[in-house]
Enzyme design. Structure first.
Site, PDB file in Angstrom:
ATOM      1  N   ASN A 389       9.094 -18.042  19.794  1.00 39.65           N
ATOM      2  CA  ASN A 389       7.793 -17.390  19.848  1.00 39.65           C
ATOM      3  C   ASN A 389       7.868 -16.059  20.586  1.00 39.65           C
ATOM      4  O   ASN A 389       7.952 -15.001  19.975  1.00 39.65           O
ATOM      5  CB  ASN A 389       6.757 -18.311  20.489  1.00 39.65           C
ATOM      6  CG  ASN A 389       5.340 -17.901  20.172  1.00 39.65           C
ATOM      7  OD1 ASN A 389       5.034 -16.724  20.036  1.00 39.65           O
ATOM      8  ND2 ASN A 389       4.452 -18.868  20.050  1.00 39.65           N
ATOM      9  N   ASP A 390       7.858 -16.108  21.910  1.00 40.28           N
ATOM     10  CA  ASP A 390       7.806 -14.877  22.705  1.00 40.28           C
ATOM     11  C   ASP A 390       9.004 -13.967  22.465  1.00 40.28           C
ATOM     12  O   ASP A 390       8.888 -12.747  22.571  1.00 40.28           O
ATOM     13  CB  ASP A 390       7.713 -15.221  24.193  1.00 40.28           C
ATOM     14  CG  ASP A 390       6.454 -16.018  24.518  1.00 40.28           C
ATOM     15  OD1 ASP A 390       5.409 -15.720  23.908  1.00 40.28           O
ATOM     16  OD2 ASP A 390       6.521 -16.931  25.360  1.00 40.28           O
ATOM     17  N   VAL A 391      10.161 -14.546  22.145  1.00 40.52           N
ATOM     18  CA  VAL A 391      11.380 -13.738  21.998  1.00 40.52           C
ATOM     19  C   VAL A 391      11.389 -12.913  20.708  1.00 40.52           C
ATOM     20  O   VAL A 391      12.297 -12.108  20.497  1.00 40.52           O
ATOM     21  CB  VAL A 391      12.642 -14.624  22.051  1.00 40.52           C
ATOM     22  CG1 VAL A 391      12.765 -15.292  23.405  1.00 40.52           C
ATOM     23  CG2 VAL A 391      12.661 -15.643  20.926  1.00 40.52           C
TER      24      VAL A 391
END
Length: 463
Positions: A389-391
């Site tokens: 997700n965030d990466v």
């Protein structure tokens, strides 16, 4: 002949194996062999210390040592054999905590034997403080990783409170060293204060920051062990501690760079703070999303020239590593070039994705680090993001107000087509919506990763 089997030579050989093992751990292909070499060196050092010690030792001591080694071996072997690859981060934290506890116990036992020797007392107290922080902090990290303590707990002004406690611990230790106080009460007060600080230090930290925490606590354990080696004049213990401490510190800096966090903010800052999940739920949606099915995704990937797979923690949770390897093999049989894009902090510990995929015998040459693969996304026909997700969130580049702004990410947004597998639209650890979900090139493939990938493989087999 006696010189060849002296304790000094044994320690020298063991120290060399540590260095060789650590060097080999730098690449997945040689990591297993490196681990075995370093373990051999450790075993050699242990048995050399037992059987080549020059002083008098009661027979009962040898019996107790043998019992302790047997118990530790049985427990360690059994736990390591049974642990799932998805639970490896918890095991790393647990074992690291045991190392810190050992260093602290050395100090508690030896304190009364060095009364009046300021240098030795300083060394002992340093080992007690650092080892205790590493132990209690690692236990909290273990609880967070296995889901027991899945929510950050922050006391009012916790950052100020933590720093005040740390300064008080250091001041109290300085008082003991300078005054020569040999009170066991003072020692145990310091010990329990350090344990409390370890808990307070790690408790507020969210799951997204666990890779940095594990690396930092690992360096603490190494440093505590090095103090023990200095106290005893034991070169192999000193060497091992320095290697673990320095490697953990280097890895901590690498993780900080990967998450765009200065080390000062890790130790003293509002570590782990950011937009919470509840705040994220109040954010305005950035637009509509486009859903896809395993059948449509299979068609897209079947006619692609190159596919890049981005694994994340969701892949580990679903235990879908074997299915994704089957997908990779199937695509390559159809003439599709497949690679894996590995972000440094994907998962719950450094190298988590590498370890997970290595279990399925994925070719190490296909595991490409972020810096090397980012330039390839623009020439990639399809990217499959599984549980990350965030990466991969472009907000890290586009939104200065985002808590992850400035964080290096996998630039999957540059690919021609993007398929994202998630259970739902829930945000990642940073607690923010992912801009990538609303990109026109993105198709959302909802469902459990193992189930979805199994259907995707079946669809490709039918083509």
């Amino acid at each position: 002949m006696e010189y060849l089997f002296s304790l000094e030579i044994i320690y020298l050989i063991a120290s060399v194996t540590y260095i060789m093992g650590l060097k080999m751990l730098g690449h997945p292909e040689t990591a297993r062999k490196g681990n075995l070499i370093a373990a051999f060196g450790m075993g050699l050092a242990i048995f050399g210390t037992i059987f080549l010690y020059k002083g008098e030792v009661a027979s009962l001591i040898y019996i107790l040592i043998a019992i302790a080694i047997a118990i530790g071996t049985i427990i360690g072997w059994g736990v390591a054999k049974k642990v799932d690859m998805t639970k490896m981060p918890e095991l790393v934290s647990l074992f690291n905590g045991m190392g810190g506890a050992s260093a602290a116990l050395i100090g508690l036992i030896e304190f009364s034997h060095y009364t009046g020797d300021q240098i030795s007392i300083f060394t002992i107290l340093a080992g007690v403080i650092i080892g205790s922080i590493s132990f209690s902090g690692s236990m909290i990290a273990w609880g967070k990783l296995n889901g027991t303590l899945n929510k950050p707990i922050r006391l009012p002004a916790y950052n100020i409170l933590n720093n005040v406690i740390l300064v008080a611990i250091l001041a109290f230790a300085t008082f003991i060293v300078l005054t020569g106080a040999d009170s066991q009460l003072f020692l145990y007060l310091l010990f329990f204060a350090a344990l409390a600080y370890g808990v307070l230090f790690v408790m507020p930290i969210g799951g997204a920051d666990m890779p940095v925490v594990i690396s930092l606590l690992n360096s603490f354990t190494g440093l505590a062990a090095a103090f023990g080696g200095f106290l005893y004049g034991n070169m192999v213990m000193l060497t091992g501690g320095i290697l673990v401490g320095s490697a953990g510190t280097i890895l901590t800096f690498a993780m900080c760079d990967a998450m765009n966090r200065p080390l000062a903010s890790v130790i003293f800052g509002a570590f782990g703070e950011g937009t919470t999940g509840s705040d994220a739920s109040k954010q305005t949606s950035q637009g509509s999303i486009k859903k896809t099915t395993p059948s449509d995704a299979a068609i897209l990937m079947n006619y692609a020239n190159q596919v890049i797979i981005v694994p994340g923690y969701g892949l580990a949770v679903a235990q879908a590593q074997h299915v994704i390897h089957e997908l990779e093999v199937l695509l390559e049989k159809k003439g599709v070039k497949v690679k894996y894009a590995i972000h440094p902090v994907a998962g719950r510990m450094p190298g988590h994705m590498n370890v997970l995929l290595a279990e399925t015998n994925v070719d190490y040459d296909k595991l490409i680090e972020m810096d090397d693969i980012n330039s390839e996304f623009q020439n990639t026909d399809a990217v499959l993001v599984v549980g990350a997700n965030d990466v991969v969130n472009p907000a890290a580049h586009n939104d200065p107000a985002s808590p992850i702004y400035g964080m290096p990410i996998l630039e999957v947004v540059n690919a021609k087509s993007i398929i994202i597998n998630k259970r739902s639209m829930n945000p990642g650890y940073a607690g923010i919506e992912n801009e990538l979900f609303f990109n026109q090139k993105t198709s959302m493939l909802f469902g459990d990763a193992k189930d979805v990938l199994t259907k995707l493989v079946q669809e490709l087999k039918n083509m």
